[in-house]
Scaffold this motif. Structure first.
Motif, PDB file in Angstrom:
ATOM      1  N   UNK A 156       0.848  -1.196   0.000  1.00 12.86           N
ATOM      2  CA  UNK A 156       0.000   0.000   0.000  1.00 12.86           C
ATOM      3  C   UNK A 156       0.878   1.239   0.000  1.00 12.86           C
ATOM      4  N   UNK A 157       0.337   2.329  -0.506  1.00 14.24           N
ATOM      5  CA  UNK A 157       1.006   3.634  -0.466  1.00 14.24           C
ATOM      6  C   UNK A 157      -0.006   4.667   0.013  1.00 14.24           C
ATOM      7  N   UNK A 158       0.478   5.641   0.799  1.00 13.31           N
ATOM      8  CA  UNK A 158      -0.425   6.612   1.423  1.00 13.31           C
ATOM      9  C   UNK A 158       0.259   7.959   1.557  1.00 13.31           C
ATOM     10  N   UNK A 159      -0.562   9.016   1.687  1.00 13.31           N
ATOM     11  CA  UNK A 159      -0.027  10.345   1.962  1.00 13.31           C
ATOM     12  C   UNK A 159      -1.129  11.193   2.582  1.00 13.31           C
ATOM     13  N   UNK A 160      -0.696  12.310   3.180  1.00 11.98           N
ATOM     14  CA  UNK A 160      -1.620  13.298   3.724  1.00 11.98           C
ATOM     15  C   UNK A 160      -0.987  14.669   3.541  1.00 11.98           C
ATOM     16  N   UNK A 189      -1.945  15.130   9.796  1.00 11.01           N
ATOM     17  CA  UNK A 189      -2.876  14.216  10.447  1.00 11.01           C
ATOM     18  C   UNK A 189      -2.108  12.984  10.890  1.00 11.01           C
ATOM     19  N   UNK A 190      -2.643  12.255  11.849  1.00 13.31           N
ATOM     20  CA  UNK A 190      -1.959  11.045  12.313  1.00 13.31           C
ATOM     21  C   UNK A 190      -1.963   9.979  11.223  1.00 13.31           C
ATOM     22  N   UNK A 191      -3.120   9.730  10.631  1.00 15.01           N
ATOM     23  CA  UNK A 191      -3.248   8.715   9.580  1.00 15.01           C
ATOM     24  C   UNK A 191      -3.109   9.357   8.210  1.00 15.01           C
ATOM     25  N   UNK A 192      -2.751   8.536   7.236  1.00 13.37           N
ATOM     26  CA  UNK A 192      -2.617   8.984   5.852  1.00 13.37           C
ATOM     27  C   UNK A 192      -3.599   8.191   4.982  1.00 13.37           C
ATOM     28  N   UNK A 193      -4.003   8.769   3.871  1.00  9.08           N
ATOM     29  CA  UNK A 193      -4.986   8.162   2.978  1.00  9.08           C
ATOM     30  C   UNK A 193      -4.317   7.216   1.983  1.00  9.08           C
ATOM     31  N   UNK A 194      -4.752   5.953   1.941  1.00  8.77           N
ATOM     32  CA  UNK A 194      -4.219   5.032   0.926  1.00  8.77           C
ATOM     33  C   UNK A 194      -4.618   5.487  -0.475  1.00  8.77           C
ATOM     34  N   UNK A 195      -3.676   5.350  -1.420  1.00  8.59           N
ATOM     35  CA  UNK A 195      -3.877   5.800  -2.794  1.00  8.59           C
ATOM     36  C   UNK A 195      -3.469   4.705  -3.780  1.00  8.59           C
ATOM     37  N   UNK A 196      -3.775   4.927  -5.053  1.00  8.15           N
ATOM     38  CA  UNK A 196      -3.360   3.991  -6.100  1.00  8.15           C
ATOM     39  C   UNK A 196      -1.879   4.102  -6.386  1.00  8.15           C
ATOM     40  N   UNK A 197      -1.292   5.298  -6.153  1.00 17.57           N
ATOM     41  CA  UNK A 197       0.142   5.486  -6.332  1.00 17.57           C
ATOM     42  C   UNK A 197       0.566   6.757  -5.614  1.00 17.57           C
TER      43      UNK A 197
END
Length: 180
Positions: free
Chosen positions: A7-11, A15-23
């Protein structure tokens, strides 16, 4: 087992959590494009408060999916990106890597490992008891931090779930990871 990105994520915000993305796109010397922690100098709020001119050794945060598995078995609800990581991996013992190890992600991206993430009390704000669950002790009683590793981007490129990971150890002796 083939080592791979799961998985790959960014924000864009702190924020504490990051949003999973397609790339995600890694930018040489900066980090993850569009992520709040990208930059040449530190972006973590407490580090900026101490000295905003420090080099950013925490451009990319990686966590092993095996930790998510362990936490779910312990009763926590944890998914990719939830603990603030940009890249979730499987099949690489991230915590056993040497400082300076290069992780080749996908076709062109290269991240050099700088050290361990030091989990803070914010993690308990996400789920009560999670801080204790990501800390352990080895046989000698030494504290083991399991909340992932940090790195800097040596070569940019797109990174996607399913991309292979090639581990390139540094020349010379093994240097265990320290907190950065």
């Amino acid at each position: 087992m083939t080592s791979r990105v799961t998985a790959v994520s960014r924000s864009a915000t702190h924020t504490f959590s990051k949003t999973p993305l397609e790339s995600i796109r890694l930018l040489t010397g900066l980090g993850v494009e569009g992520d709040a922690h990208a930059g040449v100098t530190v972006k973590h709020r407490s580090r900026v408060a101490r000295d905003p001119s420090q080099p950013n050794l925490r451009q990319v945060h990686l966590i092993h999916a095996e930790l998510h598995d362990e936490l779910r078995e312990a009763g926590f609800a944890v998914r990719a990106g939830d603990m603030g990581e940009n890249v979730t991996t499987r099949g690489v013992d991230l915590l056993a890597l040497s400082t300076g190890t290069r992780l080749h992600l996908g076709e062109t991206a290269v991240v050099e490992v700088t050290g361990l993430r030091n989990p803070c009390l914010q993690i308990d704000g996400f789920q009560d008891g999670l801080l204790k669950a990501v800390l352990d002790r080895d046989e000698e009683g030494t504290l083991v931090r399991k909340a992932g590793i940090m790195g800097v981007v040596l070569a940019g490129g797109e990174v996607r779930p399913g991309d292979p990971i090639r581990v390139e150890p540094p020349a010379g002796p093994h240097h265990p990871l320290q907190v950065v």
